[in-house]
Design a protein around this motif. Structure first.
Motif, PDB file in Angstrom:
ATOM      1  N   SER A 398       0.307  -0.815  -0.313  1.00  0.00           N
ATOM      2  CA  SER A 398       0.253   0.501  -0.138  1.00  0.00           C
ATOM      3  C   SER A 398       0.727   1.476  -0.115  1.00  0.00           C
ATOM      4  CB  SER A 398      -0.881   0.057   1.136  1.00  0.00           C
ATOM      5  OG  SER A 398      -0.500   0.529   2.261  1.00  0.00           O
ATOM      6  N   PHE A 399       2.313   0.825  -0.024  1.00  0.00           N
ATOM      7  CA  PHE A 399       3.124   2.079  -0.043  1.00  0.00           C
ATOM      8  C   PHE A 399       3.112   2.804   1.339  1.00  0.00           C
ATOM      9  CE2 PHE A 399       2.321   1.100  -4.406  1.00  0.00           C
ATOM     10  CZ  PHE A 399       3.447   1.135  -5.173  1.00  0.00           C
ATOM     11  N   GLY A 400       2.676   2.259   2.263  1.00  0.00           N
ATOM     12  CA  GLY A 400       3.401   2.882   3.798  1.00  0.00           C
ATOM     13  C   GLY A 400       1.934   3.455   3.961  1.00  0.00           C
ATOM     14  N   ARG A 401       0.628   3.321   3.521  1.00  0.00           N
ATOM     15  CA  ARG A 401      -0.694   3.575   4.126  1.00  0.00           C
ATOM     16  C   ARG A 401      -0.771   2.751   5.948  1.00  0.00           C
ATOM     17  NH1 ARG A 401      -5.369   2.411   0.866  1.00  0.00           N
ATOM     18  NH2 ARG A 401      -6.631   4.321   2.556  1.00  0.00           N
ATOM     19  N   VAL A 402      -1.042   3.755   6.523  1.00  0.00           N
ATOM     20  CA  VAL A 402      -1.539   3.024   8.035  1.00  0.00           C
ATOM     21  C   VAL A 402      -2.813   2.736   8.177  1.00  0.00           C
ATOM     22  CG1 VAL A 402      -2.297   3.534  10.281  1.00  0.00           C
ATOM     23  CG2 VAL A 402      -0.808   5.177   8.926  1.00  0.00           C
ATOM     24  N   PRO A 403      -2.088   1.236   8.581  1.00  0.00           N
ATOM     25  CA  PRO A 403      -3.558  -0.029   8.785  1.00  0.00           C
ATOM     26  C   PRO A 403      -4.455   0.164   9.163  1.00  0.00           C
ATOM     27  CG  PRO A 403      -1.128  -0.983   9.413  1.00  0.00           C
ATOM     28  CD  PRO A 403      -1.111   0.837   9.138  1.00  0.00           C
ATOM     29  N   TYR A 404      -5.275  -0.671   8.671  1.00  0.00           N
ATOM     30  CA  TYR A 404      -7.047  -0.578   8.988  1.00  0.00           C
ATOM     31  C   TYR A 404      -7.866   1.162   8.636  1.00  0.00           C
ATOM     32  CZ  TYR A 404      -6.211  -5.013  11.011  1.00  0.00           C
ATOM     33  OH  TYR A 404      -5.764  -5.817  10.912  1.00  0.00           O
ATOM     34  N   PRO A 405      -7.406   1.273   7.493  1.00  0.00           N
ATOM     35  CA  PRO A 405      -8.112   2.941   7.164  1.00  0.00           C
ATOM     36  C   PRO A 405      -9.430   2.575   7.249  1.00  0.00           C
ATOM     37  CG  PRO A 405      -7.453   1.694   5.517  1.00  0.00           C
ATOM     38  CD  PRO A 405      -6.631   0.462   5.942  1.00  0.00           C
TER      39      PRO A 405
END
Length: 465
Positions: A398-405
């Motif tokens: 996800s290219f560094g997204r915070v999990p569980y958006p």
């Protein structure tokens, strides 16, 4: 070719003598110089005292090895000028009970034999300890143990010790000012506390001189230490400087002690420690920073599918090594993976997490990366690390997204336990997403081992362009 010609009988005598005190070093073994060696021929590798050398191969003469210096130069070195770097082991303290009140200590010791004892935190003087012991029938005495300048001593005594272990061992042999000699330790049930002896770093060849270290600009801050970019003998390094020595020295050195025994190309490597009024931990410099920041700053326009599978495989290889050594990370996430200048990903902070109890209060607990059984019951294992690895895979793709958006932090655990799993990031290969779902099995025993996932990822890497 034998380095120096010797009479046959003399050669055999020397070989026998050397074999009694020396175990042959394998290629890749790190040794530290005990003395300066200037060399006597062009094929020799000169080095200074304290230099770190890597064994390339043995020779027909057991007294000489072909080695490489930290600068990449190769040549012959005499075995009796160097010593193998030894791992620093933790010493257990089964008699240390941590936060126990005076009343509870007396309750635990009442009715026990003369000389029975335990050590606990001092409730009135943070950083100090209390030695509680039976000195007569149902009579408990409490001695304050002072901690100053990284030494410990019984209040009013004349002797200082490097560790609590040394202090206890001394008073087990003789009373030396106490009412009686320490006899039977009251062992703490469950996990035992541990400590590190500073002398073990010296004996193991891990201590380096502050005069050889040039500290540059800050590159990170933490609860216990600040991190700087530095230079050690002309080579870029990361310098972790301990903030509060009195409060956190043992925690800091426990991290270093674990790193002395873990040597793998996908783990951030310890170079050495500086001991003194300020303690420094020196590691290899990872020029591209943390994996999560690297992913976010480069994004889809720079990072390729080949890069992604390389990051995933590198991280899994490092974790497989930790798994094979029965070491649990506890805080695996993209923020704790660093990227070298050559693009290699390496797991960091693996030495500290094994020994620190996480605190779910204050919002610092890594809830989104932690397995349900670890959150609910404090049950950490390689299987809980595997859950975290699945989240890390999601971060990579996800290219560094915070999990569980879009899910509030307080609701994450409830959603997960009810069966919710994150969707595959856009562009994530189906094979990788299948691995993620295997790592997120609610039953930890149904999750794969790191060595099993490593085989899958290696196969994917071979076919990814």
């Amino acid at each position: 070719m034998i380095k120096h010609a010797l009479h046959a009988s003399s050669f055999q005598q020397m070989r026998s003598l050397f074999a009694e005190t020396h175990e042959a070093w394998r290629p890749g073994t790190e040794v530290v110089a005990s003395y300066k060696f200037t060399g006597g021929s062009l094929e020799d590798l000169p080095f200074g005292k304290g230099d770190i050398l890597t064994i390339i191969k043995s020779t027909r003469d057991p007294n000489w090895y072909h080695a490489r210096s930290a600068y990449g130069r190769e040549g012959m070195i005499p075995a009796n000028y160097v010593q193998k770097r030894q791992k620093v082991s933790l010493q257990t303290m089964p008699w240390y009970h941590g936060k126990v009140s005076r009343e509870d200590a007396e309750s635990l010791l009442t009715g026990r034999m003369l000389g029975s004892f335990l050590v606990r935190e001092n409730g009135h003087y943070p950083g100090d300890y209390t030695l509680s012991m039976v000195i007569a029938d149902s009579v408990i005495e409490h001695y304050r143990v002072l901690r100053t300048n990284n030494k410990v001593e019984v209040d009013g005594g004349d002797l200082q010790f490097d560790t609590l272990v040394e202090l206890v061992e001394h008073y087990e042999k003789q009373a030396d000012g106490l009412c009686t000699r320490l006899a039977e330790p009251l062992r703490k049930t469950g996990n035992n506390f541990t400590t590190v002896d500073l002398k073990d770093f010296e004996r193991g060849g891990w201590v380096i001189s502050l005069t050889e270290l040039l500290i540059g600009e800050p590159i990170g801050k933490g609860e216990f230490a600040d991190v700087y970019k530095g230079t050690y003998r002309g080579k870029a390094v990361a310098v972790k400087q301990l903030k509060d020595r009195e409060r956190a020295a043992q925690t800091f050195l426990k991290e270093a002690s674990v790193m002395t025994s873990m040597r793998h190309e996908n783990l951030v490597q310890l170079i050495g420690v500086v001991l003194g009024d300020t303690i420094y931990l020196i590691t290899e410099f990872m020029g591209k920073g943390s994996l999560v920041e690297y992913l976010r700053s480069r994004g889809r326009t720079v990072i390729t599918k080949k890069n992604q599978i390389n990051f995933a495989t590198d991280t899994c290889a490092g974790m497989s090594y930790l798994e094979s050594n029965n070491l649990v990370h506890r805080d695996l996430a993209a923020r704790n993976v660093l990227v070298h200048e050559d693009g290699t990903a390496k797991v960091s902070d693996f030495g500290l997490a094994k020994y620190e109890e996480f605190n779910q209060e204050g919002g610092r607990f890594p809830i989104k990366w932690t397995a349900p059984e670890a959150l609910r019951h404090n049950e950490f294992s390689s299987r809980s690390d595997m859950w975290s690895f699945g989240v890390l895979l999601w971060e990579i793709y996800s290219f560094g997204r915070v999990p569980y958006p879009r899910i509030p932090l307080v609701d994450v655990v409830r959603h997960v336990e009810r069966g919710y799993r994150m969707e595959a990031p856009e562009g994530c290969p189906p094979e990788v997403y299948r691995i993620m779902n295997q790592t997120w099995k609610l039953n930890p025993h149904e999750r794969p081992l790191f060595r099993e996932v490593l085989e899958m990822l290696n196969n994917l890497r071979a076919t990814t362009v």
